[in-house]
Design a protein around this motif. Sequence first.
Motif, PDB file in Angstrom:
ATOM      1  N   THR A 183       0.742  -1.139  -0.151  1.00 52.60           N
ATOM      2  CA  THR A 183       0.115   0.041   0.089  1.00 52.60           C
ATOM      3  C   THR A 183       1.047   1.372   0.031  1.00 52.60           C
ATOM      4  O   THR A 183       0.728   2.208  -0.815  1.00 52.60           O
ATOM      5  CB  THR A 183      -0.906   0.114   1.088  1.00 52.60           C
ATOM      6  N   LEU A 184       1.836   1.237   0.770  1.00 57.00           N
ATOM      7  CA  LEU A 184       2.851   2.593   0.738  1.00 57.00           C
ATOM      8  C   LEU A 184       3.604   2.327  -0.020  1.00 57.00           C
ATOM      9  O   LEU A 184       3.734   3.883  -0.736  1.00 57.00           O
ATOM     10  CB  LEU A 184       3.508   2.505   2.254  1.00 57.00           C
ATOM     11  N   ASP A 185       4.294   1.504  -0.763  1.00 56.64           N
ATOM     12  CA  ASP A 185       4.952   1.539  -2.026  1.00 56.64           C
ATOM     13  C   ASP A 185       3.945   2.174  -3.148  1.00 56.64           C
ATOM     14  O   ASP A 185       4.527   2.819  -4.009  1.00 56.64           O
ATOM     15  CB  ASP A 185       5.346   0.385  -2.404  1.00 56.64           C
ATOM     16  N   PHE A 186       2.535   1.714  -3.169  1.00 57.64           N
ATOM     17  CA  PHE A 186       1.924   2.354  -4.411  1.00 57.64           C
ATOM     18  C   PHE A 186       1.597   3.713  -4.162  1.00 57.64           C
ATOM     19  O   PHE A 186       1.744   4.662  -5.117  1.00 57.64           O
ATOM     20  CB  PHE A 186       0.695   1.638  -4.465  1.00 57.64           C
ATOM     21  N   ALA A 187       1.478   4.076  -2.808  1.00 57.78           N
ATOM     22  CA  ALA A 187       0.879   5.402  -2.470  1.00 57.78           C
ATOM     23  C   ALA A 187       2.072   6.309  -2.831  1.00 57.78           C
ATOM     24  O   ALA A 187       2.009   7.818  -3.418  1.00 57.78           O
ATOM     25  CB  ALA A 187       0.474   5.776  -1.060  1.00 57.78           C
ATOM     26  N   PHE A 188       3.332   6.346  -2.253  1.00 54.51           N
ATOM     27  CA  PHE A 188       4.424   6.863  -2.635  1.00 54.51           C
ATOM     28  C   PHE A 188       4.750   7.020  -4.083  1.00 54.51           C
ATOM     29  O   PHE A 188       5.132   8.259  -4.542  1.00 54.51           O
ATOM     30  CB  PHE A 188       5.678   6.210  -1.802  1.00 54.51           C
ATOM     31  N   GLY A 189       4.870   6.024  -4.899  1.00 54.37           N
ATOM     32  CA  GLY A 189       4.829   5.929  -6.232  1.00 54.37           C
ATOM     33  C   GLY A 189       3.937   6.925  -6.919  1.00 54.37           C
ATOM     34  O   GLY A 189       4.380   7.626  -7.969  1.00 54.37           O
ATOM     35  N   GLU A 190       2.458   6.897  -6.572  1.00 49.86           N
ATOM     36  CA  GLU A 190       1.692   7.566  -7.168  1.00 49.86           C
ATOM     37  C   GLU A 190       2.040   9.192  -6.647  1.00 49.86           C
ATOM     38  O   GLU A 190       1.667  10.155  -7.554  1.00 49.86           O
ATOM     39  CB  GLU A 190       0.438   7.369  -6.808  1.00 49.86           C
ATOM     40  N   ALA A 191       2.311   9.558  -5.535  1.00 50.96           N
ATOM     41  CA  ALA A 191       2.607  10.918  -5.250  1.00 50.96           C
ATOM     42  C   ALA A 191       3.749  11.357  -6.027  1.00 50.96           C
ATOM     43  O   ALA A 191       3.840  12.440  -6.458  1.00 50.96           O
ATOM     44  CB  ALA A 191       2.923  10.960  -3.614  1.00 50.96           C
ATOM     45  N   ALA A 192       4.848  10.444  -6.257  1.00 52.32           N
ATOM     46  CA  ALA A 192       6.056  10.947  -7.229  1.00 52.32           C
ATOM     47  C   ALA A 192       5.637  11.309  -8.539  1.00 52.32           C
ATOM     48  O   ALA A 192       6.203  11.998  -9.155  1.00 52.32           O
ATOM     49  CB  ALA A 192       6.983   9.689  -6.864  1.00 52.32           C
ATOM     50  N   LEU A 193       4.640  10.348  -8.882  1.00 55.91           N
ATOM     51  CA  LEU A 193       4.265  10.720 -10.239  1.00 55.91           C
ATOM     52  C   LEU A 193       3.491  12.005 -10.408  1.00 55.91           C
ATOM     53  O   LEU A 193       3.464  12.654 -11.522  1.00 55.91           O
ATOM     54  CB  LEU A 193       3.436   9.650 -10.964  1.00 55.91           C
ATOM     55  N   ARG A 194       2.785  12.474  -9.245  1.00 53.30           N
ATOM     56  CA  ARG A 194       1.907  13.664  -9.486  1.00 53.30           C
ATOM     57  C   ARG A 194       2.735  14.844  -8.747  1.00 53.30           C
ATOM     58  O   ARG A 194       1.912  15.887  -8.336  1.00 53.30           O
ATOM     59  CB  ARG A 194       0.724  13.536  -8.702  1.00 53.30           C
ATOM     60  N   GLY A 195       3.766  15.039  -8.583  1.00 50.17           N
ATOM     61  CA  GLY A 195       4.502  16.160  -8.157  1.00 50.17           C
ATOM     62  C   GLY A 195       4.954  16.088  -6.733  1.00 50.17           C
ATOM     63  O   GLY A 195       5.655  17.229  -6.083  1.00 50.17           O
ATOM     64  N   GLY A 196       4.908  14.957  -6.190  1.00 50.41           N
ATOM     65  CA  GLY A 196       5.588  14.594  -4.764  1.00 50.41           C
ATOM     66  C   GLY A 196       4.914  15.258  -3.629  1.00 50.41           C
ATOM     67  O   GLY A 196       5.628  15.534  -2.515  1.00 50.41           O
ATOM     68  N   ARG A 197       3.405  15.119  -3.490  1.00 55.81           N
ATOM     69  CA  ARG A 197       2.730  15.430  -2.338  1.00 55.81           C
ATOM     70  C   ARG A 197       1.918  14.209  -1.775  1.00 55.81           C
ATOM     71  O   ARG A 197       0.908  14.074  -2.524  1.00 55.81           O
ATOM     72  CB  ARG A 197       1.813  16.836  -2.340  1.00 55.81           C
ATOM     73  N   LEU A 198       2.230  13.993  -0.601  1.00 49.46           N
ATOM     74  CA  LEU A 198       1.548  12.745  -0.121  1.00 49.46           C
ATOM     75  C   LEU A 198       1.129  13.158   1.372  1.00 49.46           C
ATOM     76  O   LEU A 198       1.820  13.880   2.201  1.00 49.46           O
ATOM     77  CB  LEU A 198       2.375  11.491   0.102  1.00 49.46           C
ATOM     78  N   ARG A 199      -0.265  12.808   1.747  1.00 50.82           N
ATOM     79  CA  ARG A 199      -0.720  12.896   3.022  1.00 50.82           C
ATOM     80  C   ARG A 199      -0.885  11.703   3.705  1.00 50.82           C
ATOM     81  O   ARG A 199      -1.711  11.016   3.149  1.00 50.82           O
ATOM     82  CB  ARG A 199      -1.927  13.741   3.106  1.00 50.82           C
ATOM     83  N   ALA A 200      -0.122  11.228   4.884  1.00 51.87           N
ATOM     84  CA  ALA A 200      -0.394   9.895   5.221  1.00 51.87           C
ATOM     85  C   ALA A 200      -1.210  10.186   6.511  1.00 51.87           C
ATOM     86  O   ALA A 200      -0.618  10.887   7.549  1.00 51.87           O
ATOM     87  CB  ALA A 200       1.055   9.393   5.820  1.00 51.87           C
ATOM     88  N   VAL A 201      -2.395   9.263   6.644  1.00 52.90           N
ATOM     89  CA  VAL A 201      -3.466   9.438   7.835  1.00 52.90           C
ATOM     90  C   VAL A 201      -3.534   8.259   8.651  1.00 52.90           C
ATOM     91  O   VAL A 201      -3.809   7.126   7.980  1.00 52.90           O
ATOM     92  CB  VAL A 201      -4.578  10.057   7.062  1.00 52.90           C
ATOM     93  N   HIS A 202      -3.205   8.337   9.902  1.00 56.57           N
ATOM     94  CA  HIS A 202      -3.673   7.156  10.604  1.00 56.57           C
ATOM     95  C   HIS A 202      -4.689   7.688  11.554  1.00 56.57           C
ATOM     96  O   HIS A 202      -4.379   8.292  12.328  1.00 56.57           O
ATOM     97  CB  HIS A 202      -2.462   6.910  11.491  1.00 56.57           C
ATOM     98  N   CYS A 203      -5.786   6.965  11.542  1.00 56.09           N
ATOM     99  CA  CYS A 203      -6.956   7.240  12.558  1.00 56.09           C
ATOM    100  C   CYS A 203      -6.757   6.196  13.886  1.00 56.09           C
ATOM    101  O   CYS A 203      -6.575   5.277  13.660  1.00 56.09           O
ATOM    102  CB  CYS A 203      -8.311   7.034  11.788  1.00 56.09           C
ATOM    103  N   TRP A 204      -7.150   6.608  14.843  1.00 55.08           N
ATOM    104  CA  TRP A 204      -7.232   6.025  16.144  1.00 55.08           C
ATOM    105  C   TRP A 204      -8.222   6.278  17.033  1.00 55.08           C
ATOM    106  O   TRP A 204      -8.917   7.482  16.765  1.00 55.08           O
ATOM    107  CB  TRP A 204      -5.797   6.307  16.965  1.00 55.08           C
ATOM    108  N   SER A 205      -8.567   5.790  18.051  1.00 56.82           N
ATOM    109  CA  SER A 205     -10.014   6.070  18.745  1.00 56.82           C
ATOM    110  C   SER A 205      -9.162   5.995  20.306  1.00 56.82           C
ATOM    111  O   SER A 205      -8.292   5.299  20.636  1.00 56.82           O
ATOM    112  CB  SER A 205     -10.724   4.632  18.793  1.00 56.82           C
ATOM    113  N   LEU A 206     -10.007   6.708  21.329  1.00 58.16           N
ATOM    114  CA  LEU A 206      -9.701   7.001  22.563  1.00 58.16           C
ATOM    115  C   LEU A 206     -10.102   5.547  23.334  1.00 58.16           C
ATOM    116  O   LEU A 206     -11.080   5.191  22.813  1.00 58.16           O
ATOM    117  CB  LEU A 206     -10.278   8.259  23.037  1.00 58.16           C
ATOM    118  N   PRO A 207      -9.609   5.536  24.239  1.00 57.54           N
ATOM    119  CA  PRO A 207     -10.011   4.196  25.187  1.00 57.54           C
ATOM    120  C   PRO A 207     -11.377   4.679  25.850  1.00 57.54           C
ATOM    121  O   PRO A 207     -11.574   5.746  26.226  1.00 57.54           O
ATOM    122  CB  PRO A 207      -8.747   4.040  26.306  1.00 57.54           C
TER     123      PRO A 207
END
Length: 306
Positions: A183-207
């Motif tokens: 997943t990350l390899d594809f996302a970074f590759g797509e960002a590189a093709l499109r000018g180099g802007r990637l937003r990485a989002v990790h969602c989490w929950s409070l206990p």
Amino acid sequence: MPRHVTAGLDGSAESAAAAEWAAGEARLRQVALRLLLVSDDPAPSRPAAEHGGAGGGRYPGAEFLTGTADALRGGHPGLEVRAERLTGRPAAVLAREAAGADVMVLGSRGLGSVRGFLLGSVATATIVRTRRPVVLVRPGHRPGQGTRGEYGDADDPEAAAAAAAAAGSVVVGVDVRETCDATLDFAFGEAALRGGRLRAVHCWSLPPFGRDALALDMARREMRPDIARALRNVLAPWRQRYPSVEVAEFTPVGGVSDRLLHSAAGAALLVVGRRMRTARAGVRLGPVAHAVIHHCAAPVAVVAHD
């Protein structure tokens, strides 16, 4: 077969949008574009106007296939466009053909009324049958357009910031608890093709303790640094592999699907992973991937990982 991007067609406006997106992707990758029209019509398969003009064959969808191919050749000078008609069960054929493609691109209407086989169960069935990345595209979307009239969520300033920053960029959902290299390899590759802007989002929950505002705010402030550190560690090898990509990291609190949808408002592409797994009823799509492909206005890439 040489490298190529494949788009599945079914005669709908959604599949035409997918073909146009696939043409842009093929040009970015500097590979050929392959257009496939698949049906269970038993008529013999044959090429459909490989070089444009008449003679595309007398079968359902022939004019749409050749017309789409001719339009893309005209709109993308220099792009090699191959057009083919294949027979068989659409999901099985598309999954088989995806195995040889850089990317498979299909049309999508989300949860709207269904017209055309690629808009409903066949798209999902194709995704779960292949390990190759599959991108679902809706008509009319332009990077920078929001999905809900505004960016983000007033209840979470970081989610709002992620959404505002996502305009025109590639957004990837990251689960720090799983290995998601594909997943990350594809996302970074797509960002590189499109000018180099990637937003990485990790969602989490409070206990589930102390639901008063003060306790929630305290828990959020105490836990967020560790969550942010985990995300940074997961991304570190990919930053080194793709030094040209500018990465912004976000760790919003809340449900994964909802936060990813907010974060992808206006994005050029949302990338999500799906674990290869088999349920008793057969191979299935995970809940996050299922939610975003039905509700996200931006193109969505679903990438399989172990």
